[in-house]
Enzyme design. Structure first.
Site, PDB file in Angstrom:
ATOM      1  N   HIS A  71       0.829  -1.206   0.000  1.00  0.00           N
ATOM      2  CA  HIS A  71       0.000   0.000   0.000  1.00  0.00           C
ATOM      3  C   HIS A  71       0.855   1.243   0.000  1.00  0.00           C
ATOM      4  O   HIS A  71       2.050   1.194   0.331  1.00  0.00           O
ATOM      5  CB  HIS A  71      -0.892   0.007   1.249  1.00  0.00           C
ATOM      6  CG  HIS A  71      -0.094   0.121   2.507  1.00  0.00           C
ATOM      7  ND1 HIS A  71       0.456  -0.982   3.131  1.00  0.00           N
ATOM      8  CD2 HIS A  71       0.279   1.198   3.238  1.00  0.00           C
ATOM      9  CE1 HIS A  71       1.119  -0.582   4.201  1.00  0.00           C
ATOM     10  NE2 HIS A  71       1.044   0.740   4.296  1.00  0.00           N
ATOM     11  N   THR A  73       0.708   4.657   1.950  1.00  0.00           N
ATOM     12  CA  THR A  73       0.043   5.384   3.047  1.00  0.00           C
ATOM     13  C   THR A  73      -0.151   6.846   2.651  1.00  0.00           C
ATOM     14  O   THR A  73       0.772   7.473   2.137  1.00  0.00           O
ATOM     15  CB  THR A  73       0.911   5.327   4.327  1.00  0.00           C
ATOM     16  OG1 THR A  73       1.216   3.966   4.640  1.00  0.00           O
ATOM     17  CG2 THR A  73       0.206   5.980   5.504  1.00  0.00           C
ATOM     18  N   HIS A 151       5.192   6.806  -1.366  1.00  0.00           N
ATOM     19  CA  HIS A 151       5.981   5.594  -1.609  1.00  0.00           C
ATOM     20  C   HIS A 151       5.198   4.351  -1.213  1.00  0.00           C
ATOM     21  O   HIS A 151       4.182   4.445  -0.513  1.00  0.00           O
ATOM     22  CB  HIS A 151       7.250   5.644  -0.768  1.00  0.00           C
ATOM     23  CG  HIS A 151       6.940   5.517   0.695  1.00  0.00           C
ATOM     24  ND1 HIS A 151       6.489   6.582   1.446  1.00  0.00           N
ATOM     25  CD2 HIS A 151       6.925   4.445   1.527  1.00  0.00           C
ATOM     26  CE1 HIS A 151       6.239   6.170   2.672  1.00  0.00           C
ATOM     27  NE2 HIS A 151       6.495   4.878   2.761  1.00  0.00           N
ATOM     28  N   THR A 153       6.240   0.897   0.747  1.00  0.00           N
ATOM     29  CA  THR A 153       7.297   0.147   1.436  1.00  0.00           C
ATOM     30  C   THR A 153       7.332  -1.276   0.897  1.00  0.00           C
ATOM     31  O   THR A 153       6.304  -1.950   0.839  1.00  0.00           O
ATOM     32  CB  THR A 153       7.037   0.115   2.962  1.00  0.00           C
ATOM     33  OG1 THR A 153       7.093   1.441   3.471  1.00  0.00           O
ATOM     34  CG2 THR A 153       8.062  -0.753   3.681  1.00  0.00           C
TER      35      THR A 153
END
Ligand code: A2P
Length: 220
Positions: A71, A73, A151, A153
């Site tokens: 995902h 965020t 971004h 992760t």
């Protein structure tokens, strides 16, 4: 019920579809495999706490902490305890986007001694969901463009928290804002590899990766 009585999630974000997550995971593995085998990388591993070696470095193992759900965020609300949570939850864009599909553009993959991630380029629609202070909160003394922290992760080294990935990305952005594109390390897979200082590696993709995502809150 009314909004006031609804608990806030742990965080809001865009969640990758199964197919997109598989695609990105494969791109990540290919990148880590190739980088770990690259002579230029094997010679510059001091910041990773390793010695220069002639053998392939197992980067997938190095980033042993892997996210459960891929995902991006937008806002970490920590069930309402994080500053600015209520304001964020009340944004018109947030309320109307819940459960809606978006497409995110990935422009680069990166590796640092702490994290590995994908850089996300946000479009106009996506920027409406991006908190105004996301970059300032991370780097108060800098004036970084809105959305530059965005971004996904992909992995963290032992003992590193996932929120570090966004902070690491901003280290690259700071270099780029200062007009430093890093050392050109040539082509790798479908992109150009650049080495910045202190163990920062970025693969700029010649063909950007588009991923299908759903915006929603995650309650954990
Ligand atoms: P990221 O978005 O870089 O992956 P955790 O698993 O630690 O509870 O965090 C859940 C998600 O929220 C992760 O995706 C994480 O990082 C992000 N996150 C955690 N803490 C913060 C924070 N203080 N600021 C921004 N994002 C955070």
């Amino acid at each position: 019920g009314t909004l006031d009585l609804e608990p806030l999630p742990l965080y809001y974000g865009w969640f990758l579809s199964r197919k997109s997550a598989d695609l990105l995971w494969k791109a990540k593995l290919a990148f880590l495999e190739r980088l770990g085998n690259l002579k230029a990388f094997r010679k510059r591993v001091k910041d990773f706490g390793m010695e220069e070696t002639k053998r392939k470095i197992n980067l997938p193992d190095y980033f042993s902490h892997r996210p459960n759900i891929l995902h991006c965020t937008t806002k970490f609300t920590n069930y309402g305890k994080a500053p600015g949570s209520e304001q964020y939850a009340k944004l018109e864009a947030v309320k109307t986007s819940n459960g809606k599909a978006f497409s995110l553009t990935i422009t680069a993959l990166f590796v640092t001694p702490r994290t590995t991630g994908a850089r996300v380029q946000l479009g106009e629609q996506e920027l409406l969901l991006w908190p105004a202070d996301a970059e300032k909160e991370a780097m108060p003394s800098e004036n970084l463009p809105k959305g530059s922290r965005a971004h996904i992760t992909l992995g963290c080294a032992e003992g590193v928290e996932s929120k570090q990935t966004g902070l690491d990305l901003l280290e690259f952005v700071k270099f780029q804002q200062a007009g430093t594109e890093g050392e050109d390390m040539g082509e790798l897979l479908d992109g150009m590899l650049h080495y910045f200082d202190k163990g920062l590696w970025m693969l700029s993709l010649s063909k950007k990766i588009e991923v299908k995502v759903i915006f929603s809150g995650f309650y954990g």
